[in-house]
Structures are given as C-alpha cells and as structure tokens.
Design a protein around this motif. Structure first.
Motif, PDB file in Angstrom:
ATOM      1  N   GLY A 160     105.713  59.317  32.285  1.00 27.27           N
ATOM      2  CA  GLY A 160     104.859  58.290  32.858  1.00 27.27           C
ATOM      3  C   GLY A 160     103.980  57.625  31.812  1.00 27.27           C
ATOM      4  O   GLY A 160     104.129  57.845  30.614  1.00 27.27           O
TER       5      GLY A 160
ATOM      6  N   THR B 204     109.577  61.673  38.977  1.00 27.04           N
ATOM      7  CA  THR B 204     109.554  60.258  39.321  1.00 27.04           C
ATOM      8  C   THR B 204     108.652  59.542  38.321  1.00 27.04           C
ATOM      9  O   THR B 204     107.867  60.170  37.602  1.00 27.04           O
ATOM     10  CB  THR B 204     109.014  60.044  40.745  1.00 27.04           C
ATOM     11  OG1 THR B 204     107.636  60.448  40.783  1.00 27.04           O
ATOM     12  CG2 THR B 204     109.811  60.860  41.758  1.00 27.04           C
ATOM     13  N   LYS B 205     108.715  58.222  38.298  1.00 25.81           N
ATOM     14  CA  LYS B 205     107.876  57.452  37.384  1.00 25.81           C
ATOM     15  C   LYS B 205     106.389  57.652  37.683  1.00 25.81           C
ATOM     16  O   LYS B 205     105.546  57.540  36.798  1.00 25.81           O
ATOM     17  CB  LYS B 205     108.223  55.965  37.482  1.00 25.81           C
ATOM     18  CG  LYS B 205     109.598  55.612  36.944  1.00 25.81           C
ATOM     19  CD  LYS B 205     109.868  54.115  37.077  1.00 25.81           C
ATOM     20  CE  LYS B 205     111.250  53.758  36.552  1.00 25.81           C
ATOM     21  NZ  LYS B 205     111.539  52.313  36.703  1.00 25.81           N
ATOM     22  N   GLU B 206     106.084  57.945  38.927  1.00 25.78           N
ATOM     23  CA  GLU B 206     104.684  58.080  39.329  1.00 25.78           C
ATOM     24  C   GLU B 206     104.092  59.438  38.950  1.00 25.78           C
ATOM     25  O   GLU B 206     102.869  59.617  38.995  1.00 25.78           O
ATOM     26  CB  GLU B 206     104.553  57.865  40.851  1.00 25.78           C
ATOM     27  CG  GLU B 206     104.842  56.442  41.311  1.00 25.78           C
ATOM     28  CD  GLU B 206     106.328  56.095  41.257  1.00 25.78           C
ATOM     29  OE1 GLU B 206     107.158  57.013  41.453  1.00 25.78           O
ATOM     30  OE2 GLU B 206     106.647  54.915  40.993  1.00 25.78           O
ATOM     31  N   GLN B 207     104.935  60.397  38.623  1.00 26.44           N
ATOM     32  CA  GLN B 207     104.451  61.740  38.289  1.00 26.44           C
ATOM     33  C   GLN B 207     104.104  61.782  36.792  1.00 26.44           C
ATOM     34  O   GLN B 207     104.984  61.905  35.942  1.00 26.44           O
ATOM     35  CB  GLN B 207     105.504  62.791  38.635  1.00 26.44           C
ATOM     36  CG  GLN B 207     105.681  62.971  40.139  1.00 26.44           C
ATOM     37  CD  GLN B 207     106.821  63.906  40.498  1.00 26.44           C
ATOM     38  OE1 GLN B 207     107.925  63.798  39.964  1.00 26.44           O
ATOM     39  NE2 GLN B 207     106.563  64.823  41.411  1.00 26.44           N
ATOM     40  N   VAL B 208     102.818  61.670  36.496  1.00 24.20           N
ATOM     41  CA  VAL B 208     102.378  61.612  35.102  1.00 24.20           C
ATOM     42  C   VAL B 208     102.176  63.028  34.562  1.00 24.20           C
ATOM     43  O   VAL B 208     101.488  63.856  35.167  1.00 24.20           O
ATOM     44  CB  VAL B 208     101.071  60.810  34.972  1.00 24.20           C
ATOM     45  CG1 VAL B 208     100.569  60.822  33.533  1.00 24.20           C
ATOM     46  CG2 VAL B 208     101.296  59.379  35.453  1.00 24.20           C
TER      47      VAL B 208
END
Length: 396
Positions: free
Chosen positions: A112, A366-370
């Motif tokens: 991310g 996912t892209k949102e999981q930093v």
C-alpha cells in the motif's frame, strides 16, 4: 531487569518435537539500547535458537541498523548493496524495497501507500505476490476464499560479490488485520497450512540437514553451490515452483551475456552446509532460485562407497538436474509441521539467523491493507564456514 526467555507461540500445526531449540521470545530488555553484556547474551541466544522475538519495541532506523551491525562490526552495506536494488529495474527485488534516506542500510517493505515516513514523502509499497513469480497461480476464486502460497523460500543475500548477511532484523510498524489464509502447496502432496494474514514463514536449516538420509547427508557435506552472476536479474524472467522452493527449468533465465557486467572472481561458490559459530551444528543453507551449478568433492579415503552418490565427485552443470537434486533435499523441511509462521503484531521485532534459517514472504493483501515494516541486513565481512574435516569424516 533480567532477561527472560520463553518459547515462541507455536501454531497447532507445528510438531513441538522439531521446535525444542528453535526460536525464543525475549522479555525484559530493550533491544535498541543493549549493554555490551546484554548484547553478548542476545548474540548467543540467537545462534542457539536461530530466531528471537521482542514484543512492543520502540526502534528507530538508526537503532535497528546499530543493532544489526553489532553482530558483525566490520559490516557496513545493506546486504544487496546500498541503494542498488532500487536502481536495478530488471532485478526481481526492484518492486519490494524502498530505502530509508538517512539510513540506507534499512529498507521499508510492505504493502500500500505510506506517507511522510522517515524522510520518504510517499512510498508505494508492493507485497510480493506469487502471481508475478510462480509458473501457476491459484484462481481468483480461491484467492478470494483465502488460498495463498509461499512466495519464495530464500536466504537474504546478494549471492554475487557480497557475503551473505549473518543476521536480519525485521520490525513491524503497521500490521493490517484480516482473515487467516491457507497456504496450498499445489505439488501433488495435498499439503496445506493455515497461517495469519501476511505471515513470515521460517524453517530451520539444521532440521533441513537432520532430515536427510545418510546418502544425502554424505552428498550435502561434500557439496558446494555456484550461484549465477547477478542472480536476481538472471532469474527475473523465470518462474517458480508452486511451493516457492526453486525455479522451473524452462530455459527462461536471462542469458549470461545479457546480464549487467560481471566478473568470474565475484561469483559466489558456497558450501551447501553452513556451520553454526556457537553450536557447531550444520545448517542446510541454499537459496534454490539462484543456484547455477553444484560442485561435489569425492568421498574421503576409507569412506563407504556402497550407495554413495557421486562417490568420485562431480561438477553438475545441467540446471534441471541441479534443481531436482536440491528440491529433493530441501522439500521435506518445508512440510507444514516444520514451518513457523509468525503472527505479526505492531512493534514486533524479529531477529533471525540468516545463516541458519530459510524464510518466505507469504500471502496476499488488498490495496487498502497498508503494511509497513523495516528490514535490515548487512553484507557480512566474510563468507560462511562450511563443514570441517571431522564433519566430512562423520557424515561422508
């Protein structure tokens, strides 16, 4: 406060008998501010147990670099060479690492977008995915259901010019939470392993050697591996096996004449077995993806020849034969019951003996999981030590 040591929290999948000596959690000490006596104790613990966990640490990049360097005071550069992976676009490591500007020995890794981090205004991080490196992939339906794979079993090392680091330190700054995932080996065995999201998986190089038959122990103790020049550029077009334990032999590696300039004298030829400096144990330490050739010494005088592999020695240059032989030797040690999948918490610090274990990135975000971690390892001041004459006599 005295140093306390406890066993690592093993998952139900682990065989406790294989983890008696592997891994310890260390309590009652600040790893960023160790006295000389405390460091000596930590150093001995690490070499005895191969992985140490410190919970709830506050550790600056400067402290992490200083701690890592104490294990090899003559070392200085990041294990792959300062700032080199970022500029070597063809390297398979290129997307995975971002250098901390004021401490170039420490790398920011994760997933991310991270903002205003230790001198980096914006860092777009990419968690390594098996979908970009394996010959086959799990289906999107399976991935959505939590099925994943090991990305690549490896040792942290340039494997060209620079000596393999002795220790890697890995510090969790931001750890996303999510559903557990299931590693599927997809190699016909039916093996699976349930793991925490984004785990780092570890296996013991000592166990890898101990599991071998007498014939394969004899071979291992007599063998050296020759790594390719600039192996991460060389292997980039190739594709890995579904277990992440080596490369499929399809002739996709970059031809040697197309690699960045290299010198024969800088190629790494290292023993299959690396000797632990404290315990004297032998650890099977081979990065299977980067190996190009095997060099086998003949049996010592008086050794039993019946059933021995390559009793007169050999120089194996057929890469398919090389890979199949290494896979046969290494695959038993990544069985689900022998893997320690660390369940990361924020402010966890893990020190691991890079000359005693293999490890792998696991999973998908996912892209949102930093996710943001600091990693540090330093090219060592010398190469690993292999088996002694007594070791060869004992096992060959």
């Amino acid at each position: 406060m005295a140093i306390e040591v406890a066993s690592l929290p093993l998952p139900a999948s682990a065989d406790p008998s294989k983890f008696v000596d592997f891994g310890k959690e260390v309590k009652g000490i600040d790893p960023g501010n160790l006295t000389d006596d405390q460091f000596k104790e930590i150093q001995e613990l690490l070499y005895k147990h191969d992985a140490l966990l410190f919970r709830d640490c506050s550790l600056s990049p400067e402290q992490q670099y200083a701690l890592t360097k104490r294990f090899d005071p003559a070392s200085e550069n990041y294990g792959h060479g300062n700032n080199k992976t970022g500029s070597t676009v063809k390297s398979i490591l290129h997307p995975d690492l971002k250098t901390i500007p004021r401490v170039p020995q420490v790398q920011l890794i994760g997933n991310g977008t991270v903002y205003n981090h230790e001198g980096l205004a914006t860092a777009n991080l990419k968690h390594p995915s098996h979908t970009t490196f394996h010959k086959t992939q799990v289906s999107q339906i399976d991935e959505d259901a939590g099925i994943t794979r090991y990305y690549r079993w490896h040792i942290d090392a340039a494997l060209y010019d620079l000596s393999p680091p002795k220790v890697t330190t890995l510090y969790g700054i931001h750890v996303p939470h999510g559903k557990r995932q299931t590693i599927r080996y997809d190699d016909g065995t039916g093996d699976e392993l349930e793991v925490p999201l984004g785990t780092t998986a570890f296996v013991s190089g000592k166990t890898m050697f101990d599991l071998l038959s007498p014939e394969l122990k004899s071979l291992a103790v007599r063998t050296k591996v020759k790594y390719a020049p600039h192996p991460y550029v060389w292997m980039a077009p190739a594709r890995a096996m579904p277990t992440g334990l080596g490369i499929e032999s399809e002739g996709r590696e970059l031809p040697l004449e197309e690699l960045p300039p290299w010198e024969e004298s800088k190629l790494k030829v290292l023993p299959v077995l690396w000797k632990n400096p404290v315990t004297g144990n032998l650890h099977f330490q081979v990065h299977p993806c980067g190996v190009m050739e095997l060099l086998v010494e003949p049996l010592p005088q008086g050794a039993k020849r019946e059933g021995a592999l390559y009793p007169d020695g050999a120089h194996l240059t057929d890469i398919k034969e090389v890979r199949e032989l290494l896979y046969k030797m290494q695959r038993p040690a990544i069985a689900p019951s022998l893997v320690y999948p660390h369940d990361w918490k924020e402010k966890d610090l893990v020190l691991f003996h890079n000359r005693g274990v293999l490890h792998s990135v696991v999973g998908a975000f996912t892209k949102e999981q930093v996710r943001a971690f600091h990693q540090c390892n330093l090219a060592a001041s010398d190469d690993p030590t292999g088996p002694t004459a007594d070791d060869i006599k004992k096992y060959a």
